[in-house]
Design an enzyme around this catalytic site. Structure first.
Site, PDB file in Angstrom:
ATOM      1  N   CYS A  16       0.869  -1.185   0.000  1.00 40.55           N
ATOM      2  CA  CYS A  16       0.000   0.000   0.000  1.00 40.55           C
ATOM      3  C   CYS A  16       0.905   1.233   0.000  1.00 40.55           C
ATOM      4  O   CYS A  16       2.129   1.127   0.144  1.00 40.55           O
ATOM      5  CB  CYS A  16      -0.861   0.000   1.258  1.00 40.55           C
ATOM      6  SG  CYS A  16       0.149   0.046   2.752  1.00 40.55           S
ATOM      7  N   HIS A  45       5.182  -4.798   8.995  1.00 41.82           N
ATOM      8  CA  HIS A  45       5.124  -6.159   9.538  1.00 41.82           C
ATOM      9  C   HIS A  45       5.326  -7.201   8.440  1.00 41.82           C
ATOM     10  O   HIS A  45       4.399  -7.918   8.051  1.00 41.82           O
ATOM     11  CB  HIS A  45       3.783  -6.379  10.252  1.00 41.82           C
ATOM     12  CG  HIS A  45       3.733  -5.716  11.593  1.00 41.82           C
ATOM     13  ND1 HIS A  45       2.554  -5.372  12.225  1.00 41.82           N
ATOM     14  CD2 HIS A  45       4.727  -5.326  12.434  1.00 41.82           C
ATOM     15  CE1 HIS A  45       2.827  -4.802  13.391  1.00 41.82           C
ATOM     16  NE2 HIS A  45       4.134  -4.761  13.538  1.00 41.82           N
ATOM     17  N   HIS A  78       3.507   2.104  11.713  1.00 38.76           N
ATOM     18  CA  HIS A  78       2.330   1.917  12.573  1.00 38.76           C
ATOM     19  C   HIS A  78       2.071   3.087  13.501  1.00 38.76           C
ATOM     20  O   HIS A  78       1.061   3.105  14.199  1.00 38.76           O
ATOM     21  CB  HIS A  78       2.509   0.634  13.399  1.00 38.76           C
ATOM     22  CG  HIS A  78       2.834  -0.532  12.537  1.00 38.76           C
ATOM     23  ND1 HIS A  78       4.117  -0.985  12.355  1.00 38.76           N
ATOM     24  CD2 HIS A  78       2.050  -1.293  11.759  1.00 38.76           C
ATOM     25  CE1 HIS A  78       4.097  -1.998  11.503  1.00 38.76           C
ATOM     26  NE2 HIS A  78       2.867  -2.197  11.121  1.00 38.76           N
ATOM     27  N   CYS A 100       2.424   5.998   8.812  1.00 39.98           N
ATOM     28  CA  CYS A 100       1.539   6.180   7.659  1.00 39.98           C
ATOM     29  C   CYS A 100       0.633   7.385   7.914  1.00 39.98           C
ATOM     30  O   CYS A 100       0.032   7.497   8.991  1.00 39.98           O
ATOM     31  CB  CYS A 100       0.688   4.935   7.439  1.00 39.98           C
ATOM     32  SG  CYS A 100      -0.496   5.187   6.096  1.00 39.98           S
ATOM     33  N   GLU A 130       0.081  -0.188  16.496  1.00 36.15           N
ATOM     34  CA  GLU A 130      -0.733   0.958  16.059  1.00 36.15           C
ATOM     35  C   GLU A 130      -1.709   1.370  17.163  1.00 36.15           C
ATOM     36  O   GLU A 130      -1.901   2.565  17.414  1.00 36.15           O
ATOM     37  CB  GLU A 130      -1.502   0.602  14.783  1.00 36.15           C
ATOM     38  CG  GLU A 130      -2.307   1.802  14.282  1.00 36.15           C
ATOM     39  CD  GLU A 130      -3.253   1.446  13.140  1.00 36.15           C
ATOM     40  OE1 GLU A 130      -2.860   0.671  12.256  1.00 36.15           O
ATOM     41  OE2 GLU A 130      -4.382   1.957  13.148  1.00 36.15           O
ATOM     42  N   THR A 168      -6.461   0.720  11.678  1.00 39.84           N
ATOM     43  CA  THR A 168      -6.641   0.852  10.223  1.00 39.84           C
ATOM     44  C   THR A 168      -6.733  -0.478   9.489  1.00 39.84           C
ATOM     45  O   THR A 168      -7.118  -0.500   8.323  1.00 39.84           O
ATOM     46  CB  THR A 168      -5.457   1.633   9.621  1.00 39.84           C
ATOM     47  OG1 THR A 168      -4.255   0.945   9.955  1.00 39.84           O
ATOM     48  CG2 THR A 168      -5.411   3.059  10.108  1.00 39.84           C
ATOM     49  N   CYS A 198      -8.353   1.640   6.543  1.00 32.35           N
ATOM     50  CA  CYS A 198      -7.824   2.398   5.404  1.00 32.35           C
ATOM     51  C   CYS A 198      -8.263   1.800   4.068  1.00 32.35           C
ATOM     52  O   CYS A 198      -8.740   0.665   3.996  1.00 32.35           O
ATOM     53  CB  CYS A 198      -6.305   2.464   5.499  1.00 32.35           C
ATOM     54  SG  CYS A 198      -5.523   0.910   5.050  1.00 32.35           S
ATOM     55  N   SER A 227      -1.448  -7.594  10.786  1.00 33.72           N
ATOM     56  CA  SER A 227      -2.883  -7.649  11.086  1.00 33.72           C
ATOM     57  C   SER A 227      -3.706  -7.799   9.815  1.00 33.72           C
ATOM     58  O   SER A 227      -4.590  -8.649   9.726  1.00 33.72           O
ATOM     59  CB  SER A 227      -3.284  -6.361  11.824  1.00 33.72           C
ATOM     60  OG  SER A 227      -4.675  -6.266  11.939  1.00 33.72           O
TER      61      SER A 227
END
Ligand code: SF4
Length: 325
Positions: A16, A45, A78, A100, A130, A168, A198, A227
């Site tokens: 992403c 991750h 994160h 991010c 996060e 997210t 997101c 995640s």
């Protein structure tokens, strides 16, 4: 056609915009300042990405007190709590924030609602970096809700002043169920100003839902602590895949997973470089799955600019395979 082996390749998948930016941040920091560059927590991750950056001179640490005074440290995608930023500053570290921007947006929401005296119900997994970072923006105002069942039992101070925010990278469906159950108890619960889950998480889940409906087996490339990758396995099973597994590398695919399987669905988490998917396609081709059809449910063209310390040398690069660019 019975007995026809094929692969359905979900798109969007893989990197992403936030992950691409974070990885480039470490690469550019190494180019500009030389090795070693310290990184607090895994930058994203994914074990492959971490190993590659280690090979180039990045040193991953758990906390900033492990970083030599005055050195450069990159904060991971994160996000970090203000306490971490302060600890780095107290140590005289030169911090570069690769959080991010979509995580930073949730931090801003948390700060704003806390300032306005709301209790924030943060839907997310306790202990995830996060969630620690977001909760750390307003520790006295945040209550973490891990799953729909917890929505039935959490306690609130004032049911008229409540807002929910989220991590997210959650399952969209499960989060909506958590919120539904929260709202049953607290009808005045306010929604976030915009989606916290997101675009990348949502797009990858939509794509794998479509693939899973036709797949005997789904393989998700991604690390165990990712995640959004773990959620893709769960979503695939919910939406019709007869079996679904997560692997870091193609050589983890077990022969018995493929027994009697005609259609294999493939996707990858938002922190996974596409080279790992290509390796998996190669393994599957060797096993007779040479017919590959892409199932695309969205186009992505988002790019985030680099942290200000590293701008001015071409910006974030686009056009990487699998990048939301
Ligand atoms: S998964 Fe979403 S929030 Fe996380 S880095 Fe990617 S774009 Fe940002």
């Amino acid at each position: 056609m019975r007995g026809h082996k094929r692969v359905l390749l979900a798109a969007p998948r893989g990197y992403c915009a936030g992950v691409d930016r974070a990885v480039i941040t470490v690469e550019k920091a190494l180019d500009r300042y030389g090795a070693p560059v310290y990184v607090r927590k895994q930058i994203v991750h994914n074990i492959h990405v971490v190993r590659e950056l280690e090979a180039r001179g990045a040193i991953f640490v758990e906390e900033v007190d492990e970083v030599p005074e005055g050195a450069h440290v990159v904060f991971s995608a994160h996000g970090v709590s203000p306490a971490v930023v302060d600890a780095a500053s107290d140590r005289g570290l030169q911090a570069i924030d690769a959080s991010c921007p979509l995580v930073t947006k949730v931090h801003r929401e948390a700060k704003r609602f806390a300032r306005d005296d709301y209790q924030i119900l943060l839907v997310g997994h306790e202990g995830h970096e996060e969630v620690e970072g977001t909760a750390g923006e307003a520790p006295d105002s945040v209550t973490i809700v891990n799953n729909p069942d917890e929505a039935d039992t959490i306690e609130v101070d004032d049911p008229s002043k409540l807002v929910w925010l989220s991590q997210t990278t959650l399952s969209v469906d499960e989060t909506m169920e958590t919120v539904r159950r929260l709202r049953e108890r607290f009808p005045n619960l306010q929604d976030p100003p915009s989606d916290d889950i997101c675009y990348a998480t949502q797009n990858r889940q939509v794509a794998i839902k479509k693939v899973a409906a036709d797949a005997d087996l789904v393989i998700v490339v991604g690390s165990a602590n990712s995640s959004n990758s773990v959620r893709l396995v769960e979503v695939a099973l919910e939406y019709g895949a007869k079996a679904a597994y997560r692997v870091d590398y193609a050589d983890e695919v077990r022969q018995e997973w493929l027994e009697g399987v005609e259609t294999v669905g493939i996707t990858s988490g938002a922190s996974v470089p596409d080279v790992l998917v290509q390796q998996l396609l190669g393994e599957l081709a060797d096993a007779g799955y040479r017919d590959v059809e892409e199932v695309r449910t969205a186009e992505e063209d988002l790019i985030f600019s680099l942290p200000k310390e590293l701008r001015g040398e071409g910006g974030a690069r686009g056009g990487r395979s699998g990048v939301a660019a």
